[in-house]
Each structure stands twice: as C-alpha cells, then as structure tokens.
Design a protein around this motif. Structure first.
Motif, PDB file in Angstrom:
ATOM      1  N   PHE A 144       0.832  -1.205   0.000  1.00 20.89           N
ATOM      2  CA  PHE A 144       0.000   0.000   0.000  1.00 20.89           C
ATOM      3  C   PHE A 144       0.866   1.253   0.000  1.00 20.89           C
ATOM      4  CE2 PHE A 144       0.593   1.011   4.462  1.00 20.89           C
ATOM      5  CZ  PHE A 144       0.828  -0.200   5.049  1.00 20.89           C
ATOM      6  N   TRP A 145       2.000   1.165   0.649  1.00 21.00           N
ATOM      7  CA  TRP A 145       2.884   2.312   0.693  1.00 21.00           C
ATOM      8  C   TRP A 145       3.486   2.560  -0.688  1.00 21.00           C
ATOM      9  CZ3 TRP A 145       8.315   2.552   0.165  1.00 21.00           C
ATOM     10  CH2 TRP A 145       8.880   3.774   0.545  1.00 21.00           C
ATOM     11  N   ILE A 148       1.105   4.305  -2.839  1.00 24.16           N
ATOM     12  CA  ILE A 148       1.019   5.725  -2.486  1.00 24.16           C
ATOM     13  C   ILE A 148       2.202   6.500  -3.032  1.00 24.16           C
ATOM     14  CG2 ILE A 148       1.129   7.308  -0.547  1.00 24.16           C
ATOM     15  CD1 ILE A 148      -0.625   5.458   0.984  1.00 24.16           C
TER      16      ILE A 148
ATOM     17  N   ALA B 234       0.430  -3.839   9.356  1.00 25.80           N
ATOM     18  CA  ALA B 234       0.400  -2.509   8.749  1.00 25.80           C
ATOM     19  C   ALA B 234      -0.693  -2.441   7.695  1.00 25.80           C
ATOM     20  CB  ALA B 234       1.759  -2.186   8.130  1.00 25.80           C
ATOM     21  N   PHE B 238      -3.926  -0.102   7.811  1.00 22.61           N
ATOM     22  CA  PHE B 238      -4.128   0.843   6.727  1.00 22.61           C
ATOM     23  C   PHE B 238      -5.555   0.745   6.195  1.00 22.61           C
ATOM     24  CE2 PHE B 238      -3.116   3.506   3.239  1.00 22.61           C
ATOM     25  CZ  PHE B 238      -3.784   2.990   2.153  1.00 22.61           C
ATOM     26  N   GLY B 251       1.246   1.550  10.030  1.00 22.68           N
ATOM     27  CA  GLY B 251       0.255   1.444   8.961  1.00 22.68           C
ATOM     28  C   GLY B 251      -0.788   2.555   9.062  1.00 22.68           C
ATOM     29  N   VAL B 254       0.532   5.826   7.694  1.00 27.50           N
ATOM     30  CA  VAL B 254       0.497   5.884   6.241  1.00 27.50           C
ATOM     31  C   VAL B 254      -0.921   6.167   5.762  1.00 27.50           C
ATOM     32  CG1 VAL B 254       0.912   4.601   4.121  1.00 27.50           C
ATOM     33  CG2 VAL B 254       2.438   4.304   6.041  1.00 27.50           C
ATOM     34  N   TYR B 258      -2.284   9.276   3.435  1.00 27.74           N
ATOM     35  CA  TYR B 258      -2.893   9.025   2.138  1.00 27.74           C
ATOM     36  C   TYR B 258      -3.988  10.035   1.850  1.00 27.74           C
ATOM     37  CZ  TYR B 258      -5.958   6.660  -1.184  1.00 27.74           C
ATOM     38  OH  TYR B 258      -6.773   6.359  -2.225  1.00 27.74           O
ATOM     39  N   SER B 269       2.876  10.009   5.085  1.00 30.59           N
ATOM     40  CA  SER B 269       2.844   8.665   4.495  1.00 30.59           C
ATOM     41  C   SER B 269       4.224   8.107   4.237  1.00 30.59           C
ATOM     42  CB  SER B 269       2.110   8.698   3.153  1.00 30.59           C
ATOM     43  OG  SER B 269       0.754   8.503   3.313  1.00 30.59           O
ATOM     44  N   VAL B 270       5.111   8.972   3.722  1.00 31.21           N
ATOM     45  CA  VAL B 270       6.379   8.447   3.215  1.00 31.21           C
ATOM     46  C   VAL B 270       7.283   7.905   4.313  1.00 31.21           C
ATOM     47  CG1 VAL B 270       8.492   9.089   2.044  1.00 31.21           C
ATOM     48  CG2 VAL B 270       6.324   9.836   1.146  1.00 31.21           C
ATOM     49  N   GLY B 273       6.373   4.479   6.001  1.00 29.71           N
ATOM     50  CA  GLY B 273       6.548   3.389   5.055  1.00 29.71           C
ATOM     51  C   GLY B 273       8.011   3.019   4.903  1.00 29.71           C
TER      52      GLY B 273
END
Lengths: 321, 299, 523
Positions: A144-145, A148, B234, B238, B251, B254, B258, B269-270, B273
């Motif tokens: 999912f990351w 994104i 995660a 999410f 999770g 993130v 999003y 988010s970045v 992750g």
C-alpha cells in the motif's frame, strides 16, 4: 489416480460447506444492518419492518437453515444496500479485478522468470547481486505504501498518470473492460504495477533458488561434461525442472492476488470486488460480504484442487499417498 | 560443571561453520544490525523522544501538519514534521516501531509454539489425529492469510490483542506442516528408539529429543515470518480494520497521510513506510541467510 | 454508375442522420455533469431518505410545496403541485391541487396520485415512511382536492409537504415496483433517460413542464466516491459541479483557472451528549456520576477550543455553534452564542466541584461515520485532557455505532450529528431530550437519559398547537433551557463546500435534496 481425484473432490465439498458455515456465523456478529441503512430518524416500528424484510427477525438457527437452502439453489441473497442479487454485484465487478490481477501476473512473470534464470545461473556477478538486493527491497516493502509513493511521483508531482478510478470501458460479452482503450490503459498502469511488484520479487527469488538448486544436481554436471552447450544446459535441462515449484506457486498466487488486490483497489479507487468487500464491511451489507467470502473460498479451493492434480501429473516424483 | 557445559555450547556455536559464514556475509551482518537497532528502539525509544504522541494531553492541535525541518513553515521541534493532531513524526514512528515489533514477536512466538507442538504430535502419533490436524492445515493453507485475518477482525472488531489473534490464526500452519514432515522422518531413527527403550515418556521423547532436531527449519520460518506479520498488521491497519487510531501503528500513519496526499502533505505517508520497509529488510536479510545456510541442497 | 449514385445517396442519408442526431442531443454547454459521492441504491421516490436517491427524485418529480433557497441558506415556500392549503380544524387540512399537469408519459395528474403516493411512503420499509409520519390519512375529495388528517395538531405540515413527491398511480399499477425503479415517471422538470449503475444517471429537460422551462437541457449525475477522483474530474472539466470538496482541496479548487468553491452552512451540527441525569453512569467507575454537577458540565463545554478545531481539523470550513438548530430553523435562538473557550475557568470549576485533579471517563466515539470524526474526537480529548478531564476514547466501528449507543445502557457520553434539513428542530428534540419511555415515539434517541419535566411539558405544548408561531416560541424556550443546562455540547455546524466551474449559476440547498437542476443555468 481416479480414486485420488474423487477423494480430493469430496474434500473440496466438505471444505466449502465448513467455510460457508464459519462465514455465516462470523458475519452475523457484525453490526445491525437495519440501523445502518435507515436514516437516523427512523422509528422503532420502521426498524422492525426493515428487519423483517431482511429476514433478521428470525432466530439465528432459522436464518442459517434458510441460508443453506438458498446456497444450494445458487442464491446468495440480495444486497441490503443495492437490492440486487449479491452474486450479480460481485460478478459485475469481477472483470475490473481480473484486469489488474491478470496484468500484474503477466508483468511479474515476464520480468521475473528471465531475470530469475539469469541470476540463478550467474549468482555472483555484480548485476545479479544488485537485482537480488532490489528484489529484497521489493519484498520487504508494504504494497500500500508503494502504491502511495507511485501516486505521489506520477500523479501529484509529474501529473502523468491518473491516481484513481477506471478509464473508459469497452463492453465485451456483456462485461466491461478497460484495457482496450488508451484512457483505460492509463488508469490500469499504476494499480497493475503496484500489485505486480511483490509478486515479481517473490517469483524472481523462487526462480533463482530453483535454478541454483537444479544446477547443482548431478545430471547437470553430467550434461556439461558431455559437452552440451551452456545455453542448452540452462534452457533445455535446468529450466524445466526449476520451474516446477514456480508454476505451482503461480497458480496458487492467483487466488491470493485477487484478495490482495483489495488493498490496491482501495488506494486507487478501482471498482473491483475487493473494494466492494471493504465498502460492504463498512456498511454491514451482510449478503454481499457472505457472497464474496463464499465465492473467494470456492475459487481458492478449486484452484488448489486443480493445481494438486496438475502437480501429480507433472512431477513424477510425487507419491499420491 | 554446568557453566563449563554452557561455555562449551557457546564456544561450539562461535566456532561453527555457520557462524563463520555469518561473519563473512555482509548482508547477514547488516540484517542482524538492523534488527538490533529496531529492538533497541522498541525498548528504549520512548524514553528518548520528545513526547508521548499517544497521550492526548501532550499534543497541541495548532501544531498539526508542520512540514519536515528542511521545508518552509517547519518547526525546529519537529524534525520530520507532524501529523493531523500535532504528533511529532519521529516520536510517533518510534512508538509505531515498538508496536510493530511487539506484535511481530508475539504472533511469531504463538504460531511457533502452537504450530510446532501440533506438528510434533501429528507427525509422531500419526493415524486419525494426524489426518485431522493435517486436514485443518490443508484447509487453512488454501486461503490467503490476509482473508483469514480479515474474517476474524470483521467478527471480533478492532484492538491490539484481536489483531494478534487474527494474525496467529493463519500463521501456525507452516510450522505444523514442516515440523510434521521432519518429525515423521526423525521418529524412525535410532536415538528415538533408544529413548523409548530407556523408558522416557512420550512427551519427553517428543520435546527433549526430537524437538531440538526439528528446530532448524522452525527458526528459519520464524525469522521470515516476523517480517510478514509486521507487514500484515500494517496492511490491516491501513485498511481501517486493524489497530484503532488511538494506538500507535506505522500502517495507520500511512493511512492518515494518504488522505492528504494531494495537498502536498507527503511526509505523513512516506516516512513510516520507509521505516517499515527498513525493518522488514533487516528481518529478511537475516532470514535469507539462515535459510540458505540451513538448506542442505545448496551445499 | 447507378451503383455509385445509390451508395452516395445512402451515405448522405447516414450523414444527415448523424447530423440530426447531433443536433437533437444536447451539447456540452447545455449539459451539466454533476459529481456525487455515491450511486443511489434506488430511484423509487418513496422508498428512502438517502441523499443520492433524493437528488434524482427532486428532478424527476414534483413535491406538493417547493422550498426555494437563497444564497444565505434560508428558504421560503412556494406552491408546486399544491396551489392552496387550508386548515379546516386542528387536525384536518384541505389541499387544492394544480390542474392541467401531466406526467412524463402523458397521464394526467390527479388527487388519486397524491393519495397513492402518500400510501407508498407509508408502506416503505427502507426509510421513506419518515416523510409522512405525522399524517394519519389522505382522502381524495375531488379530482383536484385532497383532505389530509394528522394524528395530532401539527403546525408544520407544510414543511412536510415540501418533502412529499408525487408519482403516478396508473404507471405503478402497470409496471410495478421494479418498473418504477428501472424507469421512473414523474411530473418533474426532468425526464429519466438512463441509469448505468455506478457510472452515471442521465436526465433530459421536460419540454412540456408546467412550470418555468428548465434552462439546462441535460443533467448527468456521476458517482465519484473517491475524493481525489472527484476533485480531479472537476479540475479537468470532466464534470461541472461536485459535492463535498475535501477540506484540503478547497484552496486548489478555488484557485483553479476555471473553478471556484461555493460554501454554505450545512444542515448538520456535531455535538457531544453527556449523561446528566443518572446517579451512576457506566463510563465512570469511581463513584457518583460527575456530570450531575452543572459546574462539571460547564467545565467540559468551555474546555474545548472550537476555533482551533475548526481551523486545524476542518481547514476553517465549519461554524462554531452553541445550539442544535441551525440558523433559519424553527427553534433557533438568535442571541445564543457558542460556549467560550476558557480552560482556566474550567480547571477552577472542576476544583470547586470537588475534582481538583480532574477525572477519567469513557467516551464512545464512532470511527469514519461522520466527516473527520476520528481526528475531531481526538482533538477534543486533547483539550479536555489539558484541564484534567481524561477521556478514554472507545472507538466503535461505524457500522456498529448506532446499535451500540441506542439502548443507552452503556453510554456516558457520545459524539453525534443531527440535521435540521426539514427546517424544524421539534422532531429531534422529541427524540433526543424527551424523557425516555414516557411517551410513545419520544425519547427514542435519548441515549444519555436526559430528563427534564419542564422540557417535556414545552415539547408537548409545541406539538399540540397548530399555530406555527406558538410552536416556534416553545421550541426556542427549550433551546434556551438546554443551553443553560449544558445538556448538550454542540461543537460546530458543518459547512458544505461545493466545487463548480466558473459560469455555473448554482444555489445549493440546505436539505437532503441538494441538486435541484431546474434552478441552475450556465452563463
């Protein structure tokens, strides 16, 4: 052989029955759909009427019996939200899910297998090590990351590709497909890549491992000694045997990918089965949840069955006991 | 006397071929170091960071969505920026790592224990018990673990312990199957016969004699599974069916990020992750090394 | 030679057909494409009160009375299919209907259709019944006269009439429920063309409409649930109008070359309800219910910095409020201001009430049920924590939330939203603040067991009068009592941001029928 097939078939039926029961029990522990579907101003009488229409006023045992009878007739109930047969809703969305799953598997196979063969055959070159490191990163990355990040780069920053939804569709045999239009393809790219990445890395590593194992076998050494060209050794002798575990995993992965696609569909708002499942969970649309779980289970069990049979046919070393 | 025995064992490991390979394999060492780093973070991190981001009294809503320190509009207190409630990203991620590591280890230990035990019993006893257990294993193996976890969470709701339950449900099968296979091979060996003749009880034979010999694949599976469990948690968080938003989870961070991606608020988010990826890479590096090391067919 | 000539003729015919078709179909300038946040589950006008079904209903059908909204969100009532309404006695109304109106299939509109439609609403099990709940019976006195009797004196029947849409009895008898849902026939300014599920619904202007001719020739509703897709579609010109621009995208849309944002106050108010009556309350384990003390409730109310929440969680797009009714609704009190933000005073009050170190309680909150409910409730908990009140958030999944709090036995405090879309707060006051289990139909949503005989009396009085002004006064009195009693802690009133292309003349409605295409035009 026939006996084995029959035995596995019966097992399959039993499994589906058990799964159906478990699913029914679990889903009934969800929230009360009547309260969710009616506006908050609804009076208790309206709620009771709604529950009656949905068949929720009967005892759990009664509901279960009705459920079993319906399933045997192929009727998995009507969605509480859409008032349409749940099965139909899922089938309507299946082509969308299939599109990204098939594309992802294709991409993964086309890249992973040749690369895997190369890396397995020449494990100590710099390129091989780099590819292996990269594949490790891909396997360790949350899907999912990754989706994104792709959106961030290609939609937000560069604006090249759309970040969600499905493109223009073409209706073929009553089903809606998007890969035949340019706009559709633009929308397919990011979700398919996201789904493919983990697949790709896993298959690459599997192929590599298989190759490495096979290449150490005696018959390979013998072929080399005999003077067979390295190319033929690789592709004629080694590859076939190395691919057996890869191929079987491939088949099993298909079912798993359909479920895994739920994540991709959520991120990219892709109107497939997985998104329908998540939406239905949030609104307690029980018939759809049950229908999805049943169909998914049946799919896996059937795929497993087929793969098992194929496996015994392909690999002569397998003992049927 | 006992100390000497222990020292000998330790010396044995240190001088073994396996350890030699480990010392000379940069990837394996890197993996082990990463894991160590994360373990330390999980244990001591909360004491070192500036705030407990999950204690709502410590947050100030007006600090929300501050960018990382190298961007305009940032606040020097928050090196990597803040999330929607004003939580410092670094602190939130440290707590998230703690949660991930805890869940990863809990689930793996549960699965390892349950799966190995069932596998031992199944392989040793055989017969109806074996068929039953293996039947269960086969049924579960036909389903993607994500689906099973989702099913459990749908029925029982959210919560840290419920996630551990859900992930354990699907994780024990690999152990059972592998251990069963190895047990079946071991049970006909001489040392087992000998133990039975001497008069040890069945459970002693199983756990004291056979178990150490089937542990090798179990360790490999376990190391690789921790990473998978962490990623699964995660993913479920999410999707919104995992950990509730009042608890830390990488999770969840993130997922939060999003929603605001298109407004240019990328850091929420970045970074989490990346941390997740790094953590799992560490586990996989070590796991890969162990697997290759213990695979007899690669010698 | 002959063959070529024939071929050319055929070709020309095709071209002409194509040209004719192109002329017949509305152009892009005459079409308005609207991005909604969901596909309707049904387009049967009487079946439900869901927003996206309502939005089709308002275009294909006519109500008895129409609400017309101005730019500030206030409405006035004009005759539609009903031209006159008179009260004969406390519970009897005589409605005179408009003559010469036709349904889309040519059938004439008569009193039978009105009686039929009201019965359809009553029979609905999926939410439509709420629209006609006060109505006891409807009788056709004449071809264009209907008598409506209410259960009790009901001052605001006219407001309800604005939500009663009329469908064709004859058509229903011909095609049944499924037929109506597949191709609805109404008297409205637009005709149904097609519905491709989850993709679009097309409606064309009714050239024979009895009222002013619609200026937009074609309306297409497209469900775009994903926020990013919807905004992107607006920015690229794919759609002309979208509902609910996410807070974070408002600047992007209002700064766009061809787009702008129009925001009006919405009908929903977010509020916190606390248990103010019971001696023991489930969420507090250390003795007597702290919320019984008015000072504690006041501390709770003034500990929350509403402005900060609106700025940080909602990007400035909400309005702080101190009462449940929205401006313009019956029961709204002009001079009630939102509770002030004063954490020092809150701490002081808590000390006086005997809680110098604050206290801890369980707060039931939903997850993803209301817009940004998670971040908002966390932010509120943060403010409470700073004065010593530790709220332990019990996050309940959206689909289980109402089932959890409705019985009222587990809840000490909960977080909810209520809408005054109808224009009158009486119904909600009855459900939320009338003593539980005392009167049938009242107190059904009174999850925190609020009980005040004064309030009960006033609500009874409001419901037994047919005089609108008397009713308004009683309801306003209740609002004042609730405010001083700190019975409910309102936080903010939603703002509804609509995104649209420049040049679209669109006035949003503050109810559940937002896209009234006949009021739109493209300049």
């Amino acid at each position: 052989m026939l006996f084995y097939i029959l035995k596995r078939f019966l097992q399959m039926v039993v499994v589906i029955a058990i799964v159906g029961t478990i699913v029914f029990i679990f889903v009934n522990m969800l929230g009360d759909p009547a309260v969710l579907l009616l506006p908050p101003e609804a009076s208790p009488e309206e709620l009771a009427k709604a529950r009656a229409v949905m068949g929720l006023d009967k005892s759990s045992w009664e509901q279960y019996k009705i459920f079993v009878v319906n399933v045997l007739h192929g009727n998995l109930g009507n969605s509480f939200v859409f008032r349409e047969p749940a099965m139909r809703l899922i089938f309507e969305r299946m082509p969308a899910t299939l599109e990204i799953v098939v594309l992802a598997m294709f991409l993964a196979a086309v890249i992973a297998i040749p690369l895997g063969v190369y890396v397995g055959a020449h494990p100590n070159t710099f390129i091989s090590r780099s590819i292996l490191s990269l594949s490790l990163l891909c396997v360790s990355m949350p899907t999912f990351w990754f989706g994104i990040v792709l959106i961030l780069i290609f939609s937000v920053q560069l604006g090249w590709l759309p970040s969600s939804g499905r493109g223009d569709v073409v209706i073929l045999w009553g089903m809606r497909f998007s890969f035949m239009t340019w706009d559709g393809i633009r929308h397919l790219v990011l979700p398919a890549i996201t789904l493919a990445v983990q697949q790709l890395a896993t298959q690459l590593r599997l192929t590599r491992a298989g190759m490495m194992e096979v290449l150490r076998q005696d018959y390979i050494k013998f072929a080399k000694a005999k003077g067979v060209s390295p190319h033929n050794v690789l592709y004629g002798h080694a590859l076939k045997n190395a691919l057996i575990p890869v191929v079987t995993v491939y088949g099993l992965e298909f079912g798993g990918l359909i479920v895994f696609a739920t994540i991709t569909e959520t991120i990219f708002a892709w109107p497939g089965m997985g998104k329908l499942l998540i939406d239905s969970i949030n609104i307690s649309d029980r018939p759809v949840i049950i229908a999805y779980l049943m169909l998914a289970s049946m799919l896996f069990v059937v795929i497993n069955f087929i793969v098992d049979i194929l496996y015994t046919v392909i690999d002569p070393r397998i003992d049927l006991r | 006397m006992i100390t000497t025995v222990r020292m000998t064992k330790l010396a044995g490991i240190l001088h073994s071929e396996g350890f030699y390979n480990f010392r000379h394999n940069p990837f394996a060492i890197a993996g082990a170091l990463i894991i160590l780093l994360f373990l330390l973070t999980a244990l001591f991190g909360p004491r070192l960071v500036t705030q407990n981001p999950y204690d709502l009294a410590q947050l100030d809503l007006n600090d929300s969505y501050k960018p990382p320190i190298w961007q305009e509009g940032s606040d020097p207190r928050f090196v990597l920026g803040t999330d929607d409630q004003g939580r410092d990203m670094v602190s939130a991620m440290v707590y998230g790592v703690r949660m991930s590591v805890a869940i990863g280890f809990c689930v793996t230990i549960i699965c390892m224990t349950v799966g190995t035990t069932l596998g031992l019993i199944s392989g040793y006893k055989g017969g109806r018990l074996d068929s039953f257990i293996m039947g269960l294993v086969n049924v579960q193996l036909s389903f993607p673990s994500l689906l099973i976890a989702m099913l459990v969470l749908i029925a029982f709701g959210r919560g840290v312990w419920k996630i551990i339950l859900a992930l354990s449900f699907s994780g024990w099968v690999t152990y059972a199957r592998t251990v069963r296979g190895t047990t079946m091979a071991e049970k006909n060996k001489e040392y087992v016969e000998a133990a039975k003749v001497i008069g040890f009880s069945e459970s002693t034979v199983l756990f004291r004699h056979i178990l150490p010999n089937v542990m090798t694949p179990v360790i490999v599976i376990a190391t690789l599974q921790v990473g998978t469990v962490i990623l699964s948690e995660a993913t479920l968080s999410f999707l919104g069916i995992g950990i509730p938003i009042t608890e830390p989870s990488l999770g969840l961070l993130v997922a939060q990020g999003y929603v605001v991606l298109f407004s240019g608020l990328w850091w929420v988010s970045v970074f989490p992750g990346l941390v997740l990826m790094f953590l799992v890479v560490g586990m996989n590096l070590l796991g890969d090394f162990l697997r290759d090391e213990f695979n007899p067919r690669l010698k | 030679m002959r063959k070529v000539f024939v071929l050319m003729l055929v070709g020309l015919l095709f071209v002409l057909c194509g040209v004719a078709a192109a002329f017949a179909a509305p152009t892009r300038e005459e079409t308005v494409i609207i991005g909604t946040t969901g596909d309707p589950s049904t387009i049967d006008p009487h079946a439900t009160n869901a927003m996206w079904s309502n939005n089709i209903t308002i275009n294909l059908f006519d109500p008895l009375v129409r609400k017309v909204f101005d730019q500030a969100g206030k409405f006035s009532l004009v005759p539609s299919l009903a031209t006159k309404w008179e009260q004969e006695d406390d519970i009897t109304w005589i409605i005179t209907l408009r003559e010469g109106v036709q349904f889309h299939n040519g059938d004439p509109f008569t009193a039978d259709d009105v009686v039929f439609s009201i019965q359809q609403y009553k029979d609905s099990t999926t939410g439509g019944a709420g629209f006609v709940q006060p109505i006891a019976s409807a009788l056709a006195l004449d071809t264009f006269k209907v008598q409506i009797k209410t259960h009790a004196p009901y001052a605001i029947l006219v407001l309800d009439m604005a939500d009663i849409y009329i469908s064709s009895k004859k058509y229903f008898e011909k095609v049944g429920e499924e037929g109506v849902n597949k191709h609805p026939i109404g008297t409205g300014p637009y005709k149904f063309v097609e519905w491709i599920k989850e993709d679009h619904i097309t409606m064309d202007a009714n050239e024979d409409y009895w009222g002013p001719k619609p200026k937009i020739k074609r309306a297409i509703m497209r469900p775009l649930k994903n926020d990013a897709t919807r905004v992107a579609a607006l920015l690229s010109g794919e759609v002309d109008l979208i509902y609910n621009v996410p807070v974070r995208d408002i600047d992007r849309v209002s700064g766009g070359a061809n787009t702008e944002v129009k925001a009006i106050p919405g009908p929903d108010v977010m509020h916190i309800n606390i248990d103010v009556t019971r001696q023991q309350t489930p969420g507090y384990k250390h003795g007597k219910n702290p919320f019984l003390d008015r000072r504690v409730r006041e501390a709770f109310a003034i500990a929350i910095d509403r402005d900060s929440i609106i700025k940080n969680v909602y990007g400035g797009h909400a309005y702080p409020t101190g009462q449940l009714p929205i401006p313009g609704a019956y029961g709204y009190v002009e001079d009630i201001k939102p509770y002030p933000y004063n954490p020092e005073k809150a701490r002081q009050l808590l000390k006086e009430a005997g809680y110098p170190d604050g206290f801890e309680f369980v707060w039931d909150v939903p997850q993803q049920r209301y817009f940004n409910d998670g971040p908002c409730s966390q932010a509120i908990a943060g403010f409470l924590a700073k004065v010593g009140i530790k709220a332990v958030l019990n996050m309940i999944p959206s689909n289980q939330y109402l089932s959890y709090i409705n019985p009222g036995d587990k809840t000490t405090a909960f977080y909810g939203a209520s809408g005054t879309g109808k224009g009158d707060i009486g119904y909600w006051y009855n459900r939320m603040f009338y003593t539980r289990d005392k009167k049938e139909g009242a107190g059904g949503s009174n999850r925190t067991h609020y009980s005040n005989p004064e309030v009960d009396k006033l609500l009874d009085e409001a419901d037994s009068t047919a005089d609108v002004n008397v009713r308004k006064a009683k309801l306003e009195e209740v609002t004042r009592i609730l405010y001083q009693d700190y019975a409910i802690i309102p936080i903010y009133q939603y703002e509804e941001p609509y995104g649209m292309v420049k040049g679209l003349d669109f006035t949003p409605r503050v109810d559940a029928f937002i896209f009234d295409v006949q009021t739109m035009q493209k300049k």
